[in-house]
Design a protein around this motif. Structure first.
Motif, PDB file in Angstrom:
ATOM      1  N   SER A 134      -5.219  -6.330  -3.346  1.00  0.00           N
ATOM      2  CA  SER A 134      -6.373  -5.968  -4.053  1.00  0.00           C
ATOM      3  C   SER A 134      -6.126  -4.966  -5.292  1.00  0.00           C
ATOM      4  CB  SER A 134      -7.385  -5.045  -2.948  1.00  0.00           C
ATOM      5  OG  SER A 134      -8.449  -4.846  -3.591  1.00  0.00           O
ATOM      6  N   LEU A 135      -6.894  -5.001  -6.394  1.00  0.00           N
ATOM      7  CA  LEU A 135      -6.828  -4.256  -7.427  1.00  0.00           C
ATOM      8  C   LEU A 135      -7.564  -3.038  -7.413  1.00  0.00           C
ATOM      9  CD1 LEU A 135      -7.310  -7.315 -10.196  1.00  0.00           C
ATOM     10  CD2 LEU A 135      -5.026  -6.422  -8.849  1.00  0.00           C
ATOM     11  N   LEU A 136      -7.000  -2.271  -6.365  1.00  0.00           N
ATOM     12  CA  LEU A 136      -7.910  -0.977  -6.098  1.00  0.00           C
ATOM     13  C   LEU A 136      -7.367   0.096  -7.106  1.00  0.00           C
ATOM     14  CD1 LEU A 136      -6.774  -0.940  -2.274  1.00  0.00           C
ATOM     15  CD2 LEU A 136      -9.086  -1.330  -3.191  1.00  0.00           C
ATOM     16  N   PRO A 137      -8.262   1.229  -7.355  1.00  0.00           N
ATOM     17  CA  PRO A 137      -7.923   2.069  -8.481  1.00  0.00           C
ATOM     18  C   PRO A 137      -6.785   2.953  -8.329  1.00  0.00           C
ATOM     19  CG  PRO A 137      -9.840   2.768  -7.299  1.00  0.00           C
ATOM     20  CD  PRO A 137      -9.574   1.195  -6.695  1.00  0.00           C
ATOM     21  N   GLY A 138      -5.918   3.173  -9.138  1.00  0.00           N
ATOM     22  CA  GLY A 138      -4.817   3.933  -9.064  1.00  0.00           C
ATOM     23  C   GLY A 138      -3.579   3.480  -8.440  1.00  0.00           C
ATOM     24  N   ARG A 139      -3.647   2.038  -8.089  1.00  0.00           N
ATOM     25  CA  ARG A 139      -2.470   1.352  -7.442  1.00  0.00           C
ATOM     26  C   ARG A 139      -2.003   0.399  -8.579  1.00  0.00           C
ATOM     27  NH1 ARG A 139      -3.840   2.231  -2.206  1.00  0.00           N
ATOM     28  NH2 ARG A 139      -5.052   4.011  -1.706  1.00  0.00           N
ATOM     29  N   VAL A 140      -0.479   0.556  -8.530  1.00  0.00           N
ATOM     30  CA  VAL A 140       0.209  -0.633  -9.218  1.00  0.00           C
ATOM     31  C   VAL A 140       0.064  -2.036  -8.500  1.00  0.00           C
ATOM     32  CG1 VAL A 140       2.263  -1.338 -10.381  1.00  0.00           C
ATOM     33  CG2 VAL A 140       1.693   0.994 -10.436  1.00  0.00           C
ATOM     34  N   ARG A 141      -0.428  -2.902  -9.036  1.00  0.00           N
ATOM     35  CA  ARG A 141      -0.695  -4.210  -8.285  1.00  0.00           C
ATOM     36  C   ARG A 141      -0.054  -5.253  -9.350  1.00  0.00           C
ATOM     37  NH1 ARG A 141      -1.013  -1.466  -4.661  1.00  0.00           N
ATOM     38  NH2 ARG A 141      -2.898  -1.268  -3.099  1.00  0.00           N
ATOM     39  N   PRO A 142       0.362  -6.362  -8.521  1.00  0.00           N
ATOM     40  CA  PRO A 142       0.638  -7.646  -9.397  1.00  0.00           C
ATOM     41  C   PRO A 142      -0.520  -8.422  -9.485  1.00  0.00           C
ATOM     42  CG  PRO A 142       1.396  -7.902  -6.662  1.00  0.00           C
ATOM     43  CD  PRO A 142       0.945  -6.528  -7.057  1.00  0.00           C
ATOM     44  N   ALA A 143      -0.694  -9.133 -10.800  1.00  0.00           N
ATOM     45  CA  ALA A 143      -1.786  -9.779 -10.815  1.00  0.00           C
ATOM     46  C   ALA A 143      -1.407 -10.961 -12.021  1.00  0.00           C
ATOM     47  CB  ALA A 143      -2.659  -9.039 -11.969  1.00  0.00           C
ATOM     48  N   VAL A 144      -2.193 -11.882 -11.956  1.00  0.00           N
ATOM     49  CA  VAL A 144      -2.249 -12.927 -12.990  1.00  0.00           C
ATOM     50  C   VAL A 144      -3.225 -12.479 -14.085  1.00  0.00           C
ATOM     51  CG1 VAL A 144      -2.911 -15.408 -13.448  1.00  0.00           C
ATOM     52  CG2 VAL A 144      -1.902 -14.769 -11.133  1.00  0.00           C
ATOM     53  N   LEU A 145      -2.457 -12.105 -15.253  1.00  0.00           N
ATOM     54  CA  LEU A 145      -3.255 -11.577 -16.223  1.00  0.00           C
ATOM     55  C   LEU A 145      -3.547 -12.524 -17.419  1.00  0.00           C
ATOM     56  CD1 LEU A 145      -3.982  -9.109 -17.907  1.00  0.00           C
ATOM     57  CD2 LEU A 145      -1.888  -8.627 -18.939  1.00  0.00           C
ATOM     58  N   TRP A 146      -4.775 -12.753 -17.657  1.00  0.00           N
ATOM     59  CA  TRP A 146      -5.280 -13.499 -19.025  1.00  0.00           C
ATOM     60  C   TRP A 146      -5.451 -12.541 -20.032  1.00  0.00           C
ATOM     61  CZ3 TRP A 146      -5.975 -18.714 -18.991  1.00  0.00           C
ATOM     62  CH2 TRP A 146      -5.875 -19.347 -17.573  1.00  0.00           C
ATOM     63  N   THR A 147      -5.398 -13.135 -21.200  1.00  0.00           N
ATOM     64  CA  THR A 147      -5.379 -12.222 -22.619  1.00  0.00           C
ATOM     65  C   THR A 147      -6.158 -13.355 -23.501  1.00  0.00           C
ATOM     66  OG1 THR A 147      -3.306 -10.820 -22.129  1.00  0.00           O
ATOM     67  CG2 THR A 147      -4.434 -11.011 -24.410  1.00  0.00           C
ATOM     68  N   ILE A 148      -7.307 -13.272 -23.712  1.00  0.00           N
ATOM     69  CA  ILE A 148      -8.026 -14.014 -24.604  1.00  0.00           C
ATOM     70  C   ILE A 148      -8.728 -13.373 -25.524  1.00  0.00           C
ATOM     71  CG2 ILE A 148      -9.971 -15.791 -24.483  1.00  0.00           C
ATOM     72  CD1 ILE A 148      -9.874 -15.594 -21.142  1.00  0.00           C
ATOM     73  N   ASP A 149      -8.425 -13.887 -26.764  1.00  0.00           N
ATOM     74  CA  ASP A 149      -8.749 -13.292 -28.252  1.00  0.00           C
ATOM     75  C   ASP A 149     -10.062 -13.894 -28.526  1.00  0.00           C
ATOM     76  OD1 ASP A 149      -6.902 -11.253 -28.257  1.00  0.00           O
ATOM     77  OD2 ASP A 149      -5.716 -12.248 -29.851  1.00  0.00           O
ATOM     78  N   LEU A 150     -11.006 -13.397 -28.975  1.00  0.00           N
ATOM     79  CA  LEU A 150     -12.337 -14.115 -29.413  1.00  0.00           C
ATOM     80  C   LEU A 150     -12.474 -13.579 -30.770  1.00  0.00           C
ATOM     81  CD1 LEU A 150     -14.361 -13.071 -26.493  1.00  0.00           C
ATOM     82  CD2 LEU A 150     -13.222 -15.048 -26.591  1.00  0.00           C
ATOM     83  N   ASP A 151     -13.268 -14.377 -31.687  1.00  0.00           N
ATOM     84  CA  ASP A 151     -13.582 -14.171 -32.797  1.00  0.00           C
ATOM     85  C   ASP A 151     -14.828 -13.378 -33.004  1.00  0.00           C
ATOM     86  OD1 ASP A 151     -15.787 -15.634 -32.546  1.00  0.00           O
ATOM     87  OD2 ASP A 151     -15.216 -17.217 -33.965  1.00  0.00           O
ATOM     88  N   ALA A 152     -15.534 -12.863 -33.998  1.00  0.00           N
ATOM     89  CA  ALA A 152     -16.637 -11.917 -34.066  1.00  0.00           C
ATOM     90  C   ALA A 152     -17.570 -12.484 -33.508  1.00  0.00           C
ATOM     91  CB  ALA A 152     -16.790 -11.582 -35.712  1.00  0.00           C
ATOM     92  N   ASP A 153     -17.645 -13.889 -33.307  1.00  0.00           N
ATOM     93  CA  ASP A 153     -18.899 -14.465 -32.731  1.00  0.00           C
ATOM     94  C   ASP A 153     -18.862 -14.745 -31.120  1.00  0.00           C
ATOM     95  OD1 ASP A 153     -20.478 -14.681 -35.270  1.00  0.00           O
ATOM     96  OD2 ASP A 153     -19.366 -16.427 -35.518  1.00  0.00           O
ATOM     97  N   GLY A 154     -17.507 -14.398 -30.632  1.00  0.00           N
ATOM     98  CA  GLY A 154     -17.164 -14.516 -29.483  1.00  0.00           C
ATOM     99  C   GLY A 154     -16.688 -15.774 -28.800  1.00  0.00           C
TER     100      GLY A 154
END
Length: 480
Positions: A134-154
């Motif tokens: 679980s991505l609990l606050p203050g804890r280092v956790r493994p995750a599948v990280l999505w990075t999605i760039d959007l233009d000015a219109d989304g």
């Protein structure tokens, strides 16, 4: 109308406890985890799979209902030179689950987390679902990280997905987020939720997507008893949902490009269903010009108005029939679109609570890296849709049965009493039978006019309670 999983704080009273115990027995709900499952989960917590990149410097945050411990998603939003960057971290459940092991087998049996008013029956053992995964606050956790760039219109420009270590800085709830946004006190990563959410909602309108905004039911404690109320979702919830939708759409696109995947699909409504909906609009005195699309019409409605609420209830009939579609080796499905999203879409953002999402994440990671999917994923694909269908049916039965029980308990000593209500649904071939929504208490139940008169769809009327028994949980009304 859509009903949300009900949570009743505090110990349930005896009649409610008895009825819920009977419901669990009737549905074959799992009771606890076998020792072998718990032991394997503990071993996984002690030795998780190797993580990917280090993204712990990104100040992620989570937004969930108060008290949630199974935190699937954490987000961070920022501006770029050309628009916006969405970082969406998803709990890396596969990093803790041994394919074919005891935890995996138990998850295959459970399929989804089940929500009863008095307890939650989780998909994974607590040491994982509410702990190490679980991505609990203050804890280092493994995750599948999505990075999605959007233009000015989304609009999406580029996307990337990979394994990473993340650390959430704060666990927020929707009401608190809404207060910060309304007061203008939110820091930019959170303030951008409204900006990006509105842009994505505008694009949803453009592509013909559908989001039904209908008041939900929830149960609260009141004077040592229980009381159902109606709750209108906050704008922050819909903006947050747009980030999840964006990720699911991106995942579907990636899997389709790669040629192997699992999609969440919904067929378009048949013409007959749309025609019936037009007749309902006419009966409710809702103007629906032929040049106005179904999606555009529902966005113009106010769910607080009885006639509009009745029509929105009818609209849910066009969203039935969703399922999971798998494909492999470039043999793409003929029907790959989710009609409500209006593009291909995948479930991938709730792996702590839904089995299919673990497989979708692994397929996306493989596609993003240009590698073959793991054999354990490919081996499960063919049976996954049927497994998810059965699990979803059980979850729906839990929700429906729980609501029926709580409503019957609230009204058990009021048989014969009169209430103000509104008819929100009428059966097409039996116009004397339908659904009534009470103004107070917030109960939705079956109504039948025993005199044989057609029910007035969308009209307010006085109704009499004729049946309410928590052990035979259905409330029944008749026009007074």
């Amino acid at each position: 109308m859509p009903r949300r999983p009900l949570r009743v704080p505090g110990a349930p009273e005896a009649p409610l406890r008895t009825a819920l115990t009977a419901l669990r027995a009737r549905l074959g709900t799992p009771e606890g985890f076998p020792p072998a499952v718990l032991a394997e989960a503990d071993r996984a917590v002690a030795a998780p799979a190797p993580p990917g990149i280090d993204a712990t410097d990104v100040p992620f945050l989570t937004i969930d209902p108060p008290g949630s411990a199974d935190l699937d998603q954490a987000l961070h939003l920022s501006r770029t030179a050309t628009g916006y960057r969405v970082r969406y971290a998803i709990a890396d459940v596969a990093g803790f689950v041994v394919p074919g092991g005891a935890v995996d087998a138990e998850a295959q049996r459970r399929v989804t987390t089940l929500y009863f008013p008095d307890e939650r029956v989780p998909l994974h053992p607590p040491s994982l679902g509410e702990g190490a995964a679980s991505l609990l606050p203050g804890r280092v956790r493994p995750a599948v990280l999505w990075t999605i760039d959007l233009d000015a219109d989304g609009r999406k420009l580029v996307a990337d997905v990979r394994r990473a270590l993340v650390r959430s800085r704060a666990a927020l709830d929707y009401a608190g987020v809404q207060r910060q946004l309304d007061a203008g006190t939110a820091e930019e990563p959170l303030a951008l939720l409204e900006t990006v959410g509105r842009l994505r909602a505008r694009l949803e309108v453009e592509r013909g997507g559908i989001s039904l905004d209908v008041p939900e039911q929830e149960i609260v404690r009141h004077d040592h008893t229980y009381r159902p109320t109606y709750r209108v979702p906050l704008p922050a919830e819909s903006w947050n949902a747009q980030i999840s939708l964006l990720t699911g759409m991106t995942a579907a696109e990636l899997m389709l490009m790669y040629g192997t995947g699992v999609l969440r699909t919904l067929p378009a409504a048949p013409d007959g269903a749309v025609g019936r909906l037009r007749r309902t609009a006419h009966a409710l005195h809702i103007e629906w010009p032929h040049h106005v699309s179904y999606a555009a019409l529902i966005r113009s409605l106010d769910p607080h108005l009885p006639r509009h609420a009745a029509f929105l209830q009818e609209c849910t009939t066009l969203l039935r029939g969703a399922g999971y579609t798998v494909f492999r080796d470039g043999d793409l499905p003929a029907a790959a679109t989710h009609a409500a999203v209006a593009v291909p879409y995948a479930h991938c953002t709730a792996p702590l609570r839904r089995l299919a999402d673990r497989y979708a994440s692994e397929l996306c990671l493989a596609a993003g890296a240009g590698q073959a999917p793991p054999e354990w994923v490919l081996a499960a694909l063919d049976t996954l849709p049927a497994r998810m269908r059965d699990g979803s049916r059980r979850a729906a039965a839990v929700e429906r049965g729980s609501v029926d029980i709580v409503e019957a308990m609230v009204l058990a000593d009021r048989v014969g009493d009169l209430f103000d209500g509104c008819v929100v649904d009428v059966e097409e071939h039996r116009p004397t039978v339908g659904t009534v929504r009470l103004a107070d208490p917030a109960v939705v139940g079956r109504i039948e006019d025993e005199r044989g008169e057609p029910l007035p769809l969308g009209e307010r009327l006085r109704v009499r309670l004729t049946h309410a028994d928590p052990l035979a949980p259905h409330v029944r009304f008749t026009p007074a």
